[in-house]
Design a protein around this motif. Structure first.
Motif, PDB file in Angstrom:
ATOM      1  N   ILE A   1       0.851  -1.194   0.000  1.00 29.86           N
ATOM      2  CA  ILE A   1       0.000   0.000   0.000  1.00 29.86           C
ATOM      3  C   ILE A   1       0.887   1.245   0.000  1.00 29.86           C
ATOM      4  O   ILE A   1       1.783   1.378   0.826  1.00 29.86           O
ATOM      5  CB  ILE A   1      -0.936   0.012   1.214  1.00 29.86           C
ATOM      6  CG1 ILE A   1      -1.842  -1.215   1.175  1.00 29.86           C
ATOM      7  CG2 ILE A   1      -1.776   1.284   1.248  1.00 29.86           C
ATOM      8  CD1 ILE A   1      -2.738  -1.355   2.380  1.00 29.86           C
TER       9      ILE A   1
ATOM     10  N   VAL B   1      -7.036  -4.889  -1.072  1.00 26.64           N
ATOM     11  CA  VAL B   1      -6.814  -3.436  -1.010  1.00 26.64           C
ATOM     12  C   VAL B   1      -6.105  -2.959  -2.272  1.00 26.64           C
ATOM     13  O   VAL B   1      -6.506  -1.977  -2.911  1.00 26.64           O
ATOM     14  CB  VAL B   1      -5.993  -3.062   0.234  1.00 26.64           C
ATOM     15  CG1 VAL B   1      -5.594  -1.590   0.181  1.00 26.64           C
ATOM     16  CG2 VAL B   1      -6.804  -3.336   1.490  1.00 26.64           C
ATOM     17  N   LEU B   2      -5.074  -3.686  -2.691  1.00 19.68           N
ATOM     18  CA  LEU B   2      -4.328  -3.273  -3.884  1.00 19.68           C
ATOM     19  C   LEU B   2      -5.185  -3.429  -5.131  1.00 19.68           C
ATOM     20  O   LEU B   2      -5.099  -2.608  -6.056  1.00 19.68           O
ATOM     21  CB  LEU B   2      -3.051  -4.121  -4.011  1.00 19.68           C
ATOM     22  CG  LEU B   2      -2.003  -3.868  -2.933  1.00 19.68           C
ATOM     23  CD1 LEU B   2      -0.845  -4.850  -3.082  1.00 19.68           C
ATOM     24  CD2 LEU B   2      -1.489  -2.447  -2.999  1.00 19.68           C
TER      25      LEU B   2
ATOM     26  N   ARG C   1      -7.445  -0.442  -5.230  1.00 21.50           N
ATOM     27  CA  ARG C   1      -6.719   0.772  -5.584  1.00 21.50           C
ATOM     28  C   ARG C   1      -6.378   0.739  -7.079  1.00 21.50           C
ATOM     29  O   ARG C   1      -6.291   1.756  -7.725  1.00 21.50           O
ATOM     30  CB  ARG C   1      -5.440   0.917  -4.751  1.00 21.50           C
ATOM     31  CG  ARG C   1      -5.737   1.161  -3.297  1.00 21.50           C
ATOM     32  CD  ARG C   1      -4.455   1.047  -2.458  1.00 21.50           C
ATOM     33  NE  ARG C   1      -3.514   2.104  -2.831  1.00 21.50           N
ATOM     34  CZ  ARG C   1      -3.496   3.295  -2.291  1.00 21.50           C
ATOM     35  NH1 ARG C   1      -4.368   3.621  -1.358  1.00 21.50           N
ATOM     36  NH2 ARG C   1      -2.613   4.190  -2.645  1.00 21.50           N
TER      37      ARG C   1
END
Length: 338
Positions: free
Chosen positions: A302, A334-335, A338
């Motif tokens: 992150i 999460v990645l 994003r």
């Protein structure tokens, strides 16, 4: 500023001040005549001439006069800026020419001193070789005397006395020659040291000359920058983490010397910290060394958007996935998002 009908920067500024002025603590004078928002009709267009009230006609006339006055002022300011730039370029050219002349003189002196230094160095080498040759001769003579002494022991004590006297005289002469050569070598070494000091001094003067030349040139440029700043120009630079930075004229020198350090100060971090964060920001991957070759893991992590929130060794590595880079569904989600 643009002065085209329908795209007048001054009208846009006026409308913005009217809209946001009260929030900024600006007082608006309602008695000022407002400028017309509708641009004047294009000459030659086949349109019916609108009926203009006396107040609007007077306001439009004042706006046209103000536009002409501002255009004249802008033209004069541009001419003054061009004149200052030409004067500065001529002054810098003169300074550069004088500095080049002095630099050529110093370089010629330096080459002359270096030639003398090489000559002294070669003489010193020759003296050392001569000293070594004399030492070899002494050793040879000593060995020869010892052999003759051994052969002539049977010839009586008189020959031994003569041999000892000759040996003492030879050693005394050799010692005198050695002392003389040592004095010459010491004198040559002192000359070399003096030449080294002179060379170092000339190098310092040359470096000081270059620094003074840069300083004099930057002083003239600083005056031009300050003049431009007084005319309303501002200098803006963009750096990741710091955003758009406004740079005053007196800060241009320090910014040009090290833009990264300047941006780091704006982010309230050190230059090394900012560089580490910048590498992470541009390529947010895990830096934990793995494998026999100890190469970085390279898995995505992150990205930390703010420099002062970045922690080297923590923000740029994934302790839960390294050293074996185990799958972590949470970080992958999460990645992926994003």
């Amino acid at each position: 500023p643009g002065m085209k009908p329908g795209a007048n920067d001054f009208i846009a500024i006026r409308d913005t001040i009217r809209e946001r002025g009260p929030k900024l603590g600006l007082e608006i004078d309602d008695e000022l005549d407002s400028m017309p928002a509708t641009p004047p009709p294009v000459i030659g267009a086949e349109t019916k001439a609108p009926t203009i009230a006396p107040d609007q006609s007077e306001s439009r006339k004042e706006a046209d006069e103000e536009r002409v006055r501002l255009a004249r002022i802008i033209k004069e300011l541009r001419l003054r800026v061009q004149t200052l730039e030409n004067s500065h370029s001529e002054e810098v050219g003169k300074l550069r020419y004088a500095a080049q002349q002095k630099e050529e003189i110093l370089n010629a002196q330096l080459e002359k001193v270096m030639g003398q230094f090489k000559t002294l160095k070669s003489q010193n080498v020759a003296l050392r070789e001569q000293n070594d040759s004399l030492k070899a001769q002494v050793i040879s003579l000593t060995q020869s005397l010892e052999e003759q002494s051994q052969q002539s022991q049977s010839q009586g004590s008189e020959l031994e006395v003569l041999t000892e006297q000759y040996k003492l005289a030879l050693e005394q002469r050799i010692e005198e020659e050695r002392a003389k050569l040592s004095e010459q070598i010491h004198a040559k070494e002192m000359d070399v040291l003096t030449r080294d000091d002179l060379i170092s001094q000339l190098k310092q003067e040359l470096g000081e000359l270059k620094r003074n030349r840069v300083k004099e040139a930057s002083t003239g440029a600083q005056k031009v920058l300050e003049k431009l700043e007084s005319l309303g120009l501002s200098f803006i630079a963009f750096h990741p983490g710091a955003g758009h930075i406004s740079i005053s004229a007196d800060q241009i020198g320090s910014y040009m010397e090290n833009p990264v350090a300047f941006a780091a100060r704006k982010c309230l971090v050190t230059e090394d910290h900012y560089r580490a964060w910048l590498a992470h920001y541009e390529n947010p991957v895990c830096q934990v060394p793995v494998g026999a070759d100890q190469q970085a893991c390279g898995k995505r992590v992150i990205r930390v958007e703010v420099p002062n929130q970045f922690k080297p060794g923590v923000s740029d590595c994934n302790a839960n996935r390294c050293p074996n880079c185990r799958n972590d569904s949470a970080i992958d989600n999460v990645l992926r998002f994003r």
